[in-house]
Design an enzyme around this catalytic site. Structure first.
Site, PDB file in Angstrom:
ATOM      1  N   LYS A   1       0.511  -1.004  -0.491  1.00 30.75           N
ATOM      2  CA  LYS A   1       0.103  -0.157   0.177  1.00 30.75           C
ATOM      3  C   LYS A   1       0.528   1.243  -0.106  1.00 30.75           C
ATOM      4  O   LYS A   1       1.833   1.596   0.777  1.00 30.75           O
ATOM      5  CB  LYS A   1      -1.004   0.136   1.277  1.00 30.75           C
TER       6      LYS A   1
ATOM      7  N   SER B   1     -10.152   1.853   2.680  1.00 37.19           N
ATOM      8  CA  SER B   1      -8.885   2.821   1.935  1.00 37.19           C
ATOM      9  C   SER B   1      -7.449   1.946   0.951  1.00 37.19           C
ATOM     10  O   SER B   1      -7.187   2.308  -0.418  1.00 37.19           O
ATOM     11  CB  SER B   1      -8.557   3.909   2.549  1.00 37.19           C
TER      12      SER B   1
ATOM     13  N   SER C   1      -9.685  -0.489   7.172  1.00 37.58           N
ATOM     14  CA  SER C   1      -8.793  -0.460   5.798  1.00 37.58           C
ATOM     15  C   SER C   1      -8.600  -1.557   5.122  1.00 37.58           C
ATOM     16  O   SER C   1      -8.153  -2.029   4.012  1.00 37.58           O
ATOM     17  CB  SER C   1      -8.849   0.943   5.326  1.00 37.58           C
TER      18      SER C   1
END
Lengths: 98, 502
Positions: free
Chosen positions: B85, B160, B184
């Site tokens: 990420k 997210s 997330s």
């Protein structure tokens, strides 16, 4: 619980250093009013007797030995800066003319 | 192993990939190349990656092959590719957090998590798309465009960490890393049919994780199987002196727990408050079937009430923006990132305001203003102070529940993946996606989302959430491993086999 006005959003934007556009102010005022209406009920349940929790862990300050160790070079530290000069971050003027 | 070779490399589990590299059936470079080719072939459609580090990945894979050739011992994930990420710093590789304000920023250092992955011989393929500064439930709030859900590209992959979850579901990587501030990791896991784990707060270092809400943010593993998640969990967890909130205690034995596949005698609580209005029928159907399966596997299931959980969402949407408004003050156009409007006449303050206006997207601005409001002197007690008290009540609910049960279960999300754009202009509707995941962030305990089938009405994945007390992360893997094995036996294949081809 009071709602949030366009003027308050403008004031908060100034405090947060956000130069919002006029249409953003209208839009955010409307949305934040709804959000604040929805989250306000937290104040109805928590009584005086409930201690607040700010963090999931009991925190104590952490110290490390004061020893010389490798760190970033000045070039590395400045590598992401929008502007640098003489091994320093170059910033726009901070003091006004008066 | 010959059976393994028949299956395309990109479909292998991480555990099998590591074994195949160790035994010499395949080289780490071949594995890396297969995934880079897959990214090339499908990522234009999925948009899971913001940056693909072809050169770095191949060099890391080559180093693993050389180590093997020299007869050196390889770790349990050596040579396995991973999607990271874009919220973790990577030395020499761009880190943007999905924001324009960090476009082109190349960190001069690695996050502790990044460094641990490299030490483990994990091959980092690149950085994945995300909601800007990890604020969102859909990965539509990235400055670099939305990510598609590989099950249906017109739908959200969750947020997210949508890029990380989508990369797994699209077979672009067998492992990924996410961060979970309000769900997330787990919510994207649920809607993409993958496994996502939020470890105990403080058990995975946050050093080099660009902060959104410091008392909630937690990095963790994303994978296609429970065992793969456990292997990754062990690689990244553990004390870090560079993070003052890092817990100095041994990592629970999650890999051993994932392999147990026996939950006889465990006590499992069903959270009563996570049901009712707003929950999709097919999600509840799969959830009830999962609870029945837990009983069949020998667990004792009881209903548990956690009344304060209904206040978790409002408390979260005061606490997280408050911390964000403070954390994001660092983006001031002086030391890194974007600078806008510096014409020689404007003051630093004006340049900062113009830069932040140009660099932040709407969700980030909305939260900065909400947080500034909640922390302002006239409203502090009513909003932020009260939210902190709710946090206490939620922790007490967890304590009471865990006095009687080993783990709690609930659906991970109230609905399956919704269409891109559907909730874009309705923040409250969007925030509901995190309804079931938020209490664990507020209390700091551990939780996992595990795929438990497809909702009959739309054929989209449904996740089961398992919640364990802090530092009892192994219980998640014990339950998750048993449920996954039972479901695989029932279906005869992993759930992702049913995903449409890209």
């Amino acid at each position: 619980m009071p709602g949030i006005t366009r003027e308050e959003v403008a004031h908060l934007a100034r405090l947060s250093r956000l130069e919002l556009q006029a249409e953003e102010l209208d839009h955010f005022a409307e949305q934040l009013d709804v959000i604040i209406g929805a989250v306000a009920r937290v104040s109805e349940v928590a009584g005086q007797d409930v201690p607040p929790t700010s963090h999931p862990l009991p925190l104590t300050n952490v110290m490390r030995p004061d020893e010389v160790r490798p760190s970033l070079t000045p070039e590395q530290a400045l590598s992401g800066a929008p502007a640098a000069e003489e091994q320093r971050f170059r910033v726009p003027q901070i003091l006004g003319e008066d | 192993m010959t059976e393994l070779i028949k299956t395309p490399i990109i479909k292998w589990a991480a555990a099998k990939t590591a074994e195949a590299i160790k035994s010499g059936e395949v080289s780490a470079v071949e594995v890396a190349q297969a995934h880079l080719d897959r990214i090339d072939a499908v990522d234009k459609k999925v948009n899971a990656f913001l940056h693909v580090d072809t050169e770095g990945a191949l060099a890391a894979a080559k180093a693993v092959d050389e180590k093997r050739a020299k007869g050196e011992e390889l770790g349990p994930l050596a040579g396995v590719p991973l999607a990271l990420k874009d919220v973790f710093t990577t030395k020499g590789v761009p880190t943007t957090c999905g924001s324009k304000i960090l476009e082109g920023w190349i960190p001069p250092y690695d996050a502790t998590l990044t460094a641990r992955l490299k030490d483990a011989g994990v091959v980092i393929l690149g950085k994945t798309n995300m909601d800007e500064f990890a604020m969102g439930s859909s990965t539509e709030n990235s400055a670099y465009g939305a990510t598609g859900n590989p099950w249906d590209l017109s739908r959200i992959p969750g947020g997210s960490g949508g890029g990380s979850a989508a990369a797994l579901a699209a077979f672009e990587a067998p492992l990924a890393i996410g961060t979970d501030t309000g769900g997330s990791i787990r919510q994207p896991g649920a809607v993409t049919g993958t496994v996502g784990v939020k470890p105990t707060y403080g058990s995975v270092s946050r050093y080099g994780l660009v902060a959104f809400s410091s008392s909630l943010d937690q990095g963790g593993p994303c994978a296609r199987t429970v065992l793969d998640a456990a292997l990754l969990h062990e690689a990244i967890a553990g004390h870090d002196p560079l993070d003052s909130t890092s817990i100095d205690a041994p990592v629970p034995p999650v890999v051993a727990a994932a392999k147990m596949r026996d939950i006889r005698g465990m006590r499992i609580g069903v959270v009563k408050e996570f049901a009712g209005e707003g929950y999709q029928a097919g999600v509840m159907q799969r959830f009830h079937e999962s609870v029945e399966l837990l009983r069949e596997l020998g667990a004792e299931v009881v209903e548990v009430s956690c009344p304060s959980f209904t206040l978790a969402l409002p408390a979260y949407y005061l606490i997280a923006p408050s911390e964000a408004s403070s954390n994001l003050a660092r983006f001031d156009a002086m030391r890194y990132g974007l600078r806008v409007g510096d014409n020689g006449n404007r003051s630093a303050e004006e340049v900062t305001a113009l830069t932040r206006e140009a660099g932040f997207g709407p969700e980030v601005k909305r939260r900065i203003i909400l947080g500034t409001y909640a922390l302002s002197s006239g409203y502090y007690d009513a909003y932020y102070g009260s939210a902190q008290k709710v946090r206490t009540l939620i922790s007490r609910d967890f304590d009471a529940a865990f006095a009687g049960v080993d783990v709690l279960v609930s659906p991970t999300t109230p609905t399956t993946a919704f269409p891109i754009g559907e909730r874009a202009d309705d923040p409250m509707a969007m925030y509901l996606a995190d309804l079931c995941t938020i209490p664990s962030n507020l209390a700091g305990n551990a939780a996992m989302s595990l795929p438990v089938g497809l909702a009959p009405e739309d054929n989209l994945p449904v996740g089961l959430q398992i919640i364990a007390p802090a530092m009892a992360d192994d219980r998640l893997y014990r339950v998750g491993g048993a449920v996954e094995a039972a479901l695989d036996d029932k279906w005869g294949h992993p759930l992702l086999e049913e995903a449409p081809a890209l």
